[in-house]
Scaffold this motif. Structure first.
Motif, mmCIF file in Angstrom:
data_model
loop_
_atom_site.group_PDB
_atom_site.id
_atom_site.type_symbol
_atom_site.label_atom_id
_atom_site.label_comp_id
_atom_site.label_asym_id
_atom_site.label_seq_id
_atom_site.Cartn_x
_atom_site.Cartn_y
_atom_site.Cartn_z
ATOM 1 N N LEU A 124 -3.793 -5.180 11.187
ATOM 2 C CA LEU A 124 -2.475 -4.909 11.771
ATOM 3 C C LEU A 124 -1.536 -6.100 11.633
ATOM 4 O O LEU A 124 -0.348 -5.931 11.367
ATOM 5 C CB LEU A 124 -2.622 -4.516 13.247
ATOM 6 C CG LEU A 124 -3.346 -3.212 13.517
ATOM 7 C CD1 LEU A 124 -3.454 -2.964 15.018
ATOM 8 C CD2 LEU A 124 -2.682 -2.041 12.817
ATOM 9 N N THR A 125 -2.070 -7.306 11.785
ATOM 10 C CA THR A 125 -1.252 -8.513 11.626
ATOM 11 C C THR A 125 -0.714 -8.604 10.203
ATOM 12 O O THR A 125 0.469 -8.905 9.994
ATOM 13 C CB THR A 125 -2.067 -9.772 11.976
ATOM 14 O OG1 THR A 125 -2.479 -9.680 13.344
ATOM 15 C CG2 THR A 125 -1.268 -11.041 11.756
ATOM 16 N N CYS A 126 -1.555 -8.330 9.212
ATOM 17 C CA CYS A 126 -1.123 -8.384 7.818
ATOM 18 C C CYS A 126 -0.054 -7.331 7.528
ATOM 19 O O CYS A 126 0.873 -7.569 6.741
ATOM 20 C CB CYS A 126 -2.313 -8.194 6.879
ATOM 21 S SG CYS A 126 -3.409 -9.609 6.827
ATOM 22 N N ILE A 127 -0.155 -6.182 8.160
ATOM 23 C CA ILE A 127 0.865 -5.135 7.968
ATOM 24 C C ILE A 127 2.182 -5.605 8.556
ATOM 25 O O ILE A 127 3.235 -5.524 7.912
ATOM 26 C CB ILE A 127 0.435 -3.810 8.612
ATOM 27 C CG1 ILE A 127 -0.705 -3.185 7.813
ATOM 28 C CG2 ILE A 127 1.612 -2.841 8.705
ATOM 29 C CD1 ILE A 127 -1.312 -1.971 8.451
ATOM 30 N N THR A 128 2.148 -6.118 9.783
ATOM 31 C CA THR A 128 3.399 -6.486 10.453
ATOM 32 C C THR A 128 4.059 -7.720 9.857
ATOM 33 O O THR A 128 5.285 -7.821 9.843
ATOM 34 C CB THR A 128 3.199 -6.676 11.963
ATOM 35 O OG1 THR A 128 2.201 -7.660 12.193
ATOM 36 C CG2 THR A 128 2.781 -5.386 12.628
ATOM 37 N N ASP A 129 3.258 -8.650 9.343
ATOM 38 C CA ASP A 129 3.895 -9.858 8.763
ATOM 39 C C ASP A 129 4.110 -9.766 7.255
ATOM 40 O O ASP A 129 4.600 -10.698 6.635
ATOM 41 C CB ASP A 129 3.149 -11.130 9.154
ATOM 42 C CG ASP A 129 1.784 -11.281 8.538
ATOM 43 O OD1 ASP A 129 1.440 -10.515 7.613
ATOM 44 O OD2 ASP A 129 1.039 -12.169 8.986
ATOM 45 N N GLY A 130 3.733 -8.630 6.665
ATOM 46 C CA GLY A 130 4.001 -8.397 5.257
ATOM 47 C C GLY A 130 3.078 -9.080 4.284
ATOM 48 O O GLY A 130 3.392 -9.194 3.102
ATOM 49 N N THR A 131 1.914 -9.516 4.741
ATOM 50 C CA THR A 131 1.004 -10.238 3.848
ATOM 51 C C THR A 131 -0.145 -9.358 3.346
ATOM 52 O O THR A 131 -1.057 -9.889 2.693
ATOM 53 C CB THR A 131 0.418 -11.478 4.548
ATOM 54 O OG1 THR A 131 -0.290 -11.062 5.725
ATOM 55 C CG2 THR A 131 1.515 -12.467 4.897
ATOM 56 N N LEU A 132 -0.115 -8.079 3.601
ATOM 57 C CA LEU A 132 -1.168 -7.180 3.138
ATOM 58 C C LEU A 132 -1.000 -6.963 1.634
ATOM 59 O O LEU A 132 0.030 -6.489 1.164
ATOM 60 C CB LEU A 132 -1.108 -5.846 3.864
ATOM 61 C CG LEU A 132 -2.197 -4.836 3.499
ATOM 62 C CD1 LEU A 132 -3.560 -5.364 3.925
ATOM 63 C CD2 LEU A 132 -1.933 -3.501 4.143
ATOM 64 N N ASN A 133 -2.000 -7.339 0.879
ATOM 65 C CA ASN A 133 -1.960 -7.168 -0.583
ATOM 66 C C ASN A 133 -2.830 -5.988 -0.949
ATOM 67 O O ASN A 133 -4.044 -6.047 -0.841
ATOM 68 C CB ASN A 133 -2.491 -8.436 -1.271
ATOM 69 C CG ASN A 133 -1.580 -9.612 -1.056
ATOM 70 O OD1 ASN A 133 -0.373 -9.474 -1.106
ATOM 71 N ND2 ASN A 133 -2.154 -10.768 -0.802
ATOM 72 N N SER B 138 -9.569 3.135 20.495
ATOM 73 C CA SER B 138 -9.698 1.708 20.796
ATOM 74 C C SER B 138 -10.413 1.473 22.117
ATOM 75 O O SER B 138 -10.410 0.357 22.619
ATOM 76 C CB SER B 138 -8.318 1.050 20.810
ATOM 77 O OG SER B 138 -7.477 1.690 21.735
ATOM 78 N N ASN B 139 -11.023 2.511 22.681
ATOM 79 C CA ASN B 139 -11.715 2.350 23.956
ATOM 80 C C ASN B 139 -13.205 2.049 23.792
ATOM 81 O O ASN B 139 -13.931 2.006 24.773
ATOM 82 C CB ASN B 139 -11.550 3.610 24.809
ATOM 83 C CG ASN B 139 -12.268 4.807 24.234
ATOM 84 O OD1 ASN B 139 -12.116 5.131 23.052
ATOM 85 N ND2 ASN B 139 -13.051 5.483 25.048
ATOM 86 N N LEU B 140 -13.648 1.826 22.586
ATOM 87 C CA LEU B 140 -15.068 1.564 22.325
ATOM 88 C C LEU B 140 -15.280 0.055 22.202
ATOM 89 O O LEU B 140 -14.600 -0.598 21.405
ATOM 90 C CB LEU B 140 -15.500 2.280 21.047
ATOM 91 C CG LEU B 140 -15.220 3.789 21.052
ATOM 92 C CD1 LEU B 140 -15.364 4.371 19.660
ATOM 93 C CD2 LEU B 140 -16.126 4.494 22.040
ATOM 94 N N PRO B 141 -16.178 -0.516 22.978
ATOM 95 C CA PRO B 141 -16.341 -1.973 23.011
ATOM 96 C C PRO B 141 -16.635 -2.583 21.640
ATOM 97 O O PRO B 141 -17.573 -2.184 20.958
ATOM 98 C CB PRO B 141 -17.542 -2.180 23.951
ATOM 99 C CG PRO B 141 -17.603 -0.934 24.769
ATOM 100 C CD PRO B 141 -17.097 0.169 23.880
ATOM 101 N N GLY B 142 -15.768 -3.507 21.234
ATOM 102 C CA GLY B 142 -15.995 -4.272 20.014
ATOM 103 C C GLY B 142 -15.629 -3.604 18.718
ATOM 104 O O GLY B 142 -15.746 -4.220 17.663
ATOM 105 N N SER C 56 -14.571 -3.697 13.042
ATOM 106 C CA SER C 56 -14.714 -4.585 14.196
ATOM 107 C C SER C 56 -13.312 -4.769 14.786
ATOM 108 O O SER C 56 -12.298 -4.622 14.085
ATOM 109 C CB SER C 56 -15.298 -5.938 13.781
ATOM 110 O OG SER C 56 -14.354 -6.666 13.007
ATOM 111 N N SER C 57 -13.259 -5.090 16.061
ATOM 112 C CA SER C 57 -11.954 -5.298 16.698
ATOM 113 C C SER C 57 -11.178 -6.412 16.020
ATOM 114 O O SER C 57 -9.966 -6.313 15.829
ATOM 115 C CB SER C 57 -12.137 -5.606 18.186
ATOM 116 O OG SER C 57 -12.694 -4.504 18.853
ATOM 117 N N SER C 58 -11.875 -7.478 15.620
ATOM 118 C CA SER C 58 -11.177 -8.597 14.977
ATOM 119 C C SER C 58 -10.659 -8.213 13.597
ATOM 120 O O SER C 58 -9.551 -8.605 13.210
ATOM 121 C CB SER C 58 -12.075 -9.829 14.900
ATOM 122 O OG SER C 58 -13.240 -9.549 14.149
#
Length: 68
Positions: free
Chosen positions: A58-67, A28-32, A50-52
């Motif tokens: 990661l957000t989808c994994i943690t909130d359980g919305t990854l399909n 994660s040390n590479l810009p962008g 991309s970072s976004s």
């Protein structure tokens, strides 16, 4: 065009077992971008996000919305 990952600082998953096999590593040390690779084949290919996109993943994994 190949991305130069020589300066990537890789870290293993915190879920990695004591043997260290079957793990992913993330740089994660590479810009962008975030680079992801298999720890068993560090000289092998890496997936580039991309970072976004990585943050959304990661957000989808943690909130359980990854399909999958």
């Amino acid at each position: 065009m190949a991305l130069d990952l020589r300066h990537a600082q890789w870290r293993k998953s915190s879920f990695s077992g004591p043997e260290g096999d079957n793990c992913v590593e993330v740089a994660s040390n590479l810009p962008g971008i975030r680079a992801v690779r298999d720890s068993k084949t560090p000289a092998g290919p890496a997936l580039i996000f991309s970072s976004s996109a990585w943050t959304r993943f990661l957000t989808c994994i943690t909130d359980g919305t990854l399909n999958v």
